[in-house]
Structure formats: C-alpha cells, structure tokens
Design a protein around this motif. Structure first.
Motif, PDB file in Angstrom:
ATOM      1  N   GLU A 166      15.804  10.157   6.028  1.00  0.00           N
ATOM      2  CA  GLU A 166      15.113  10.056   7.313  1.00  0.00           C
ATOM      3  C   GLU A 166      14.194   8.832   7.337  1.00  0.00           C
ATOM      4  OE1 GLU A 166      11.750  12.436   9.996  1.00  0.00           O
ATOM      5  OE2 GLU A 166      12.700  13.437   8.284  1.00  0.00           O
ATOM      6  N   LEU A 167      13.447   8.625   6.264  1.00  0.00           N
ATOM      7  CA  LEU A 167      12.560   7.465   6.183  1.00  0.00           C
ATOM      8  C   LEU A 167      13.349   6.165   6.290  1.00  0.00           C
ATOM      9  CD1 LEU A 167      10.359   8.675   3.179  1.00  0.00           C
ATOM     10  CD2 LEU A 167       9.536   8.346   5.517  1.00  0.00           C
ATOM     11  N   THR A 168      14.513   6.156   5.665  1.00  0.00           N
ATOM     12  CA  THR A 168      15.345   4.956   5.675  1.00  0.00           C
ATOM     13  C   THR A 168      15.904   4.671   7.059  1.00  0.00           C
ATOM     14  OG1 THR A 168      15.965   5.312   3.350  1.00  0.00           O
ATOM     15  CG2 THR A 168      17.401   3.898   4.669  1.00  0.00           C
ATOM     16  N   GLU A 169      16.479   5.684   7.662  1.00  0.00           N
ATOM     17  CA  GLU A 169      17.143   5.490   8.950  1.00  0.00           C
ATOM     18  C   GLU A 169      16.157   5.160  10.066  1.00  0.00           C
ATOM     19  OE1 GLU A 169      19.339   9.086   9.215  1.00  0.00           O
ATOM     20  OE2 GLU A 169      20.845   8.454   7.741  1.00  0.00           O
ATOM     21  N   THR A 170      14.923   5.645   9.959  1.00  0.00           N
ATOM     22  CA  THR A 170      13.906   5.330  10.972  1.00  0.00           C
ATOM     23  C   THR A 170      13.077   4.103  10.590  1.00  0.00           C
ATOM     24  OG1 THR A 170      12.305   6.831   9.929  1.00  0.00           O
ATOM     25  CG2 THR A 170      13.717   7.746  11.667  1.00  0.00           C
ATOM     26  N   HIS A 171      13.337   3.572   9.407  1.00  0.00           N
ATOM     27  CA  HIS A 171      12.591   2.428   8.854  1.00  0.00           C
ATOM     28  C   HIS A 171      11.087   2.698   8.967  1.00  0.00           C
ATOM     29  CE1 HIS A 171      11.996  -1.526   7.268  1.00  0.00           C
ATOM     30  NE2 HIS A 171      13.285  -1.835   7.398  1.00  0.00           N
ATOM     31  N   ALA A 172      10.690   3.861   8.447  1.00  0.00           N
ATOM     32  CA  ALA A 172       9.291   4.271   8.523  1.00  0.00           C
ATOM     33  C   ALA A 172       8.419   3.600   7.476  1.00  0.00           C
ATOM     34  CB  ALA A 172       9.181   5.789   8.378  1.00  0.00           C
ATOM     35  N   ALA A 173       9.019   2.897   6.534  1.00  0.00           N
ATOM     36  CA  ALA A 173       8.257   2.202   5.494  1.00  0.00           C
ATOM     37  C   ALA A 173       9.027   0.966   5.066  1.00  0.00           C
ATOM     38  CB  ALA A 173       8.009   3.121   4.298  1.00  0.00           C
ATOM     39  N   ASP A 174       8.307   0.026   4.468  1.00  0.00           N
ATOM     40  CA  ASP A 174       8.942  -1.194   3.961  1.00  0.00           C
ATOM     41  C   ASP A 174       9.559  -0.971   2.590  1.00  0.00           C
ATOM     42  OD1 ASP A 174       8.038  -3.028   6.107  1.00  0.00           O
ATOM     43  OD2 ASP A 174       6.045  -2.563   5.318  1.00  0.00           O
ATOM     44  N   CYS A 222       0.850  -1.195   0.000  1.00  0.00           N
ATOM     45  CA  CYS A 222       0.000   0.000   0.000  1.00  0.00           C
ATOM     46  C   CYS A 222       0.879   1.236   0.000  1.00  0.00           C
ATOM     47  CB  CYS A 222      -0.905   0.007   1.239  1.00  0.00           C
ATOM     48  SG  CYS A 222      -1.836   1.558   1.464  1.00  0.00           S
ATOM     49  N   GLU A 223       0.658   2.104  -0.974  1.00  0.00           N
ATOM     50  CA  GLU A 223       1.397   3.361  -1.037  1.00  0.00           C
ATOM     51  C   GLU A 223       0.726   4.426  -0.174  1.00  0.00           C
ATOM     52  OE1 GLU A 223       2.209   4.903  -4.912  1.00  0.00           O
ATOM     53  OE2 GLU A 223       2.857   2.956  -5.713  1.00  0.00           O
ATOM     54  N   GLN A 224       1.519   5.149   0.532  1.00  0.00           N
ATOM     55  CA  GLN A 224       1.184   6.370   1.259  1.00  0.00           C
ATOM     56  C   GLN A 224      -0.193   6.350   1.925  1.00  0.00           C
ATOM     57  OE1 GLN A 224       3.856   8.510   1.327  1.00  0.00           O
ATOM     58  NE2 GLN A 224       2.751   9.337   3.068  1.00  0.00           N
ATOM     59  N   PRO A 225      -0.369   5.538   2.960  1.00  0.00           N
ATOM     60  CA  PRO A 225      -1.673   5.479   3.623  1.00  0.00           C
ATOM     61  C   PRO A 225      -2.022   6.739   4.413  1.00  0.00           C
ATOM     62  CG  PRO A 225      -0.053   4.153   4.793  1.00  0.00           C
ATOM     63  CD  PRO A 225       0.597   4.571   3.517  1.00  0.00           C
ATOM     64  N   LEU A 285       3.364   7.166   9.735  1.00  0.00           N
ATOM     65  CA  LEU A 285       3.690   6.195   8.685  1.00  0.00           C
ATOM     66  C   LEU A 285       4.450   5.009   9.286  1.00  0.00           C
ATOM     67  CD1 LEU A 285       3.661   5.658   5.579  1.00  0.00           C
ATOM     68  CD2 LEU A 285       5.908   6.751   5.507  1.00  0.00           C
ATOM     69  N   LYS A 286       5.385   5.297  10.168  1.00  0.00           N
ATOM     70  CA  LYS A 286       6.144   4.243  10.835  1.00  0.00           C
ATOM     71  C   LYS A 286       5.217   3.359  11.687  1.00  0.00           C
ATOM     72  CE  LYS A 286       9.943   3.571  14.155  1.00  0.00           C
ATOM     73  NZ  LYS A 286      10.601   2.477  13.393  1.00  0.00           N
ATOM     74  N   LYS A 303       2.641  -4.774   3.382  1.00  0.00           N
ATOM     75  CA  LYS A 303       3.804  -3.898   3.261  1.00  0.00           C
ATOM     76  C   LYS A 303       3.369  -2.469   2.943  1.00  0.00           C
ATOM     77  CE  LYS A 303       7.275  -7.302   1.861  1.00  0.00           C
ATOM     78  NZ  LYS A 303       8.163  -7.077   3.019  1.00  0.00           N
ATOM     79  N   ILE A 304       4.119  -1.496   3.475  1.00  0.00           N
ATOM     80  CA  ILE A 304       3.815  -0.080   3.288  1.00  0.00           C
ATOM     81  C   ILE A 304       4.922   0.584   2.474  1.00  0.00           C
ATOM     82  CG2 ILE A 304       3.420   2.124   4.444  1.00  0.00           C
ATOM     83  CD1 ILE A 304       1.194   0.029   4.849  1.00  0.00           C
ATOM     84  N   ALA A 305       4.508   1.376   1.490  1.00  0.00           N
ATOM     85  CA  ALA A 305       5.453   2.112   0.653  1.00  0.00           C
ATOM     86  C   ALA A 305       5.265   3.613   0.853  1.00  0.00           C
ATOM     87  CB  ALA A 305       5.244   1.759  -0.821  1.00  0.00           C
ATOM     88  N   ALA A 306       6.354   4.328   1.010  1.00  0.00           N
ATOM     89  CA  ALA A 306       6.317   5.787   1.107  1.00  0.00           C
ATOM     90  C   ALA A 306       6.439   6.377  -0.290  1.00  0.00           C
ATOM     91  CB  ALA A 306       7.454   6.289   1.999  1.00  0.00           C
ATOM     92  N   ASP A 307       5.473   7.183  -0.670  1.00  0.00           N
ATOM     93  CA  ASP A 307       5.487   7.830  -1.988  1.00  0.00           C
ATOM     94  C   ASP A 307       5.583   9.343  -1.822  1.00  0.00           C
ATOM     95  OD1 ASP A 307       5.275   8.572  -4.603  1.00  0.00           O
ATOM     96  OD2 ASP A 307       3.192   7.985  -4.853  1.00  0.00           O
ATOM     97  N   GLU A 308       4.467   9.997  -1.510  1.00  0.00           N
ATOM     98  CA  GLU A 308       4.522  11.449  -1.312  1.00  0.00           C
ATOM     99  C   GLU A 308       5.497  11.842  -0.205  1.00  0.00           C
ATOM    100  OE1 GLU A 308       0.453  10.873  -3.230  1.00  0.00           O
ATOM    101  OE2 GLU A 308       1.737   9.788  -1.831  1.00  0.00           O
ATOM    102  N   SER A 309       5.651  10.996   0.805  1.00  0.00           N
ATOM    103  CA  SER A 309       6.614  11.286   1.864  1.00  0.00           C
ATOM    104  C   SER A 309       8.045  11.278   1.332  1.00  0.00           C
ATOM    105  CB  SER A 309       6.496  10.264   3.005  1.00  0.00           C
ATOM    106  OG  SER A 309       5.315  10.450   3.746  1.00  0.00           O
TER     107      SER A 309
END
Length: 357
Positions: free
Chosen positions: A248-256, A211-214, A223-224, A233-239
């Motif tokens: 930041e998204l990577t280091e906090t593992h806010a998305a799969d 799912c993209e950008q819930p 998001l995390k 699985k969650i995907a970050a798009d607009e974020s």
C-alpha cells in the motif's frame, strides 16, 4: 535432526520501539543437524514486540506442533513445500523467515558457499552500517558521535521527537562538527503532520539524509502528505510493518524510502518480490534488523548485500544492544561489514544460555 532452542537476552539498556519499551529480546533458534554430512544449519524465529502481529507464544506453539513434520520434510527435500503450507495456514512472517533462513543456510552449506554468494552471485562484498546516536544534551551527543566516528561509522542515525528546540540545537552542532558524515533522523511517530512539515523545513539546511517515521504508523495519508511537502526525504519504518502494508505504501508513494525488516516480511521470496515492487515505483529500500541475535542478523546482512543500495548504510550494527549473543563473530557488528569466506551464514552457534524445547 531438528532441534528448537529458546533464548531470553536482556538489552544493555531498555529499548524504545514502536511506542513500547522492551527490556529484552526473546526468540527461538532452529538447529538442523544432517547426520550424513555433519552439516549444522540455523534459523531464527523472533517476533518483535510492537511490530509483529504474532507473538512469541504463538510461533512456539506452531513450531512444537509441526516440528516432526518439518524435520521429515527437510530430510526428504520438501522443506520449501512445507514452509509454503505453514505460511498459508498461519501467516506468521517471523516463523516463515526463520524456517526459510534454516533452509537456505542448509542449501548454501551443502553447496559449500557462503549464504550471500549462494543467494546473490553478484553481491556487494562489503556493506555499510549506520551508528545509532541517542540525542540528549549537546556535549553528550557529540561525545557519543566522537566514539562512533572514531570506530569508523560514516552514517549516524539520531533519535528525535521529544524536544525539537533542543534537537535543532544538537543537530546543528553535530553538523557543524561533522560536515561530511551522513545524518539520518528517526522521529518515532512523535509528530503531527503539521509539526513534521514545520520541523523538517527548519532543518533543511542541515543536509539530513532522511527522516524515519515522522507521524503515527497508522496515518498513511498523513505520511504521504509529509512526504509531498517535506524538503527532506521521508522513510516509512513502523508503518512498513508487513508486506501487505508495504504494498500500500508503495502503490500510493506515501514515502520516499521503505525500511525493510525481514523478520516482519516472511519468506525470502516475499522479500524479493516486495523489493521488486518498490523498485518498479522508484522507491528505495533500506534493510535493518529487528534486534535479533547473530543468526537473524547474518541472514539480513546477506539479503542487504544482494538487494540494498551500496551507497546507503543499512541498519545492521545492532548486536551491541544485547548484553550477550548466541555467536561471537565480530564481523557482523562493524561499521563496514565484510563477509568472511565461511559457508552458510558464516557463524558458529554458542549453546550457553539456550534452553531446548
């Protein structure tokens, strides 16, 4: 000689993106003609409204002010140094991506190689694209799915986020009719954290790819939380709208997964380094266009073939959203992209409809 051309291309229908409705795509095509070899190289600078922080007018002004200097740098072989300087001063990712595309297209053509081979000697010779499926009533959605699957798409991306009960019904019917296709959904920031977790739990049995950008793009903590609680699985798009936030998204593992739009990320090196960072954190990346013309899409396809996961469809087949294009190569819009053995980007520019600056 370096020339700049603007384009203004309507969409076949209004396009919703990052909370905005846009009716057309505009950008600048860079064309460099080498007088000695006759080579013609291309780049595209196209900020995406609702995503890019820089505007079309801003990148146009920078290009006009620096056109002569950039041309001179290309001629004397210092194009990359000039690009680094412009990137440091302005920090306009779309500008950097467009100039770098031009420089790499030129280098690949001088080496007599397709761009994808020049960048990645071990590239995937073909890559899958997903089809996009607007969700309306069940019969209309299934009819559109019939069309896309008959064309050869094996992954469908479904827009959701307006009426979950209806969406659940349609998704269930879609999965029942097509048990073997991959279905990914795009919520376009429509849900709260609690809604996202509840809705995604409800559709767990439908085998949704991701799912993209819930939730809202600014709500990284939310998001995390969804990522940690969701069975899908969650995907970050607009974020994932620039390389800093992607870090930041990577280091906090806010998305799969992370949706990479190269036009938002900057130079090719920025893309390579950011991809390496995601890899070190075991976060997958999916590449997608920013609804550019064939020039930008051809560059993104080449990057996808080198960096994307072969088993996962990429978001590349977006040329059909435009009423017309700046090139007519059909290989870019197919469900499976197979790279022709043409040097550089592999396209020929049509100048009709372009306006020289």
């Amino acid at each position: 000689m370096l020339k700049l051309y603007t384009y203004h291309i309507p969409f076949r229908s209004a396009f919703g993106s990052a909370g905005n409705v846009i009716t057309h795509r505009e950008g600048i095509i860079l064309v460099y003609r080498d007088k000695d070899s006759g080579i013609e190289a291309y780049g595209e600078v196209a900020p995406l409204p609702g995503f890019s922080e820089e505007s079309f007018e801003e990148v146009k002004e920078v290009l006009l002010l620096n056109k002569a200097h950039l041309e001179e740098a290309i001629i004397d072989g210092s194009g990359q140094e000039t690009l680094r300087l412009l990137d440091q001063i302005h920090r306009f990712p779309s500008l950097s991506f467009g100039i770098d595309t031009l420089l790499y297209d030129l280098a690949a053509k001088r080496s007599n190689k397709p761009l994808v081979q020049y960048l990645f000697p071990g590239f995937h010779s073909s890559i899958q694209s997903n089809g996009t499926l607007p969700l309306s009533n069940t019969s209309a959605t299934l009819s559109k799915a019939d069309t896309l699957t008959s064309e050869g798409f094996t992954t469908l991306k479904v827009k959701v986020g307006s009426d979950f009960n209806n969406e659940l019904s349609v998704l269930s019917s879609l999965r029942e009719k097509y048990p073997d296709i991959k279905i990914r959904i795009d919520a376009n920031q429509a849900w709260t954290v609690d809604e996202a977790i509840t809705h995604l739990t409800c559709i767990e049995e439908l085998d949704i790819e991701y799912c993209e950008q819930p939730v809202h793009k600014e709500n990284i903590a939310g998001l995390k939380k969804v990522t940690e609680a969701s069975p899908i699985k969650i995907a970050a798009d607009e974020s994932a709208r620039n390389k800093t936030i992607i870090s930041e998204l990577t280091e906090t593992h806010a998305a799969d997964l992370l949706i990479f739009k190269p036009m938002l990320m900057g130079t090719f090196n920025d893309i390579f380094v950011t991809k390496e960072l995601a890899d070190t954190h075991s976060i997958e990346t999916v590449f997608t266009t920013s609804l550019e013309t064939a020039i930008g899409r051809a560059a993104i396809a080449a990057i996808s073939a080198g960096l994307g996961r072969y088993e996962r469809a990429q978001g590349l087949a977006t040329g059909s959203f435009l009423k017309h294009d700046v090139a007519s190569e059909k290989w870019l819009n197919l469900p499976v992209i197979k790279f022709p053995y043409k040097i550089g980007l592999g396209i020929s520019l049509h100048y009709e409809g372009l306006k020289e600056l």
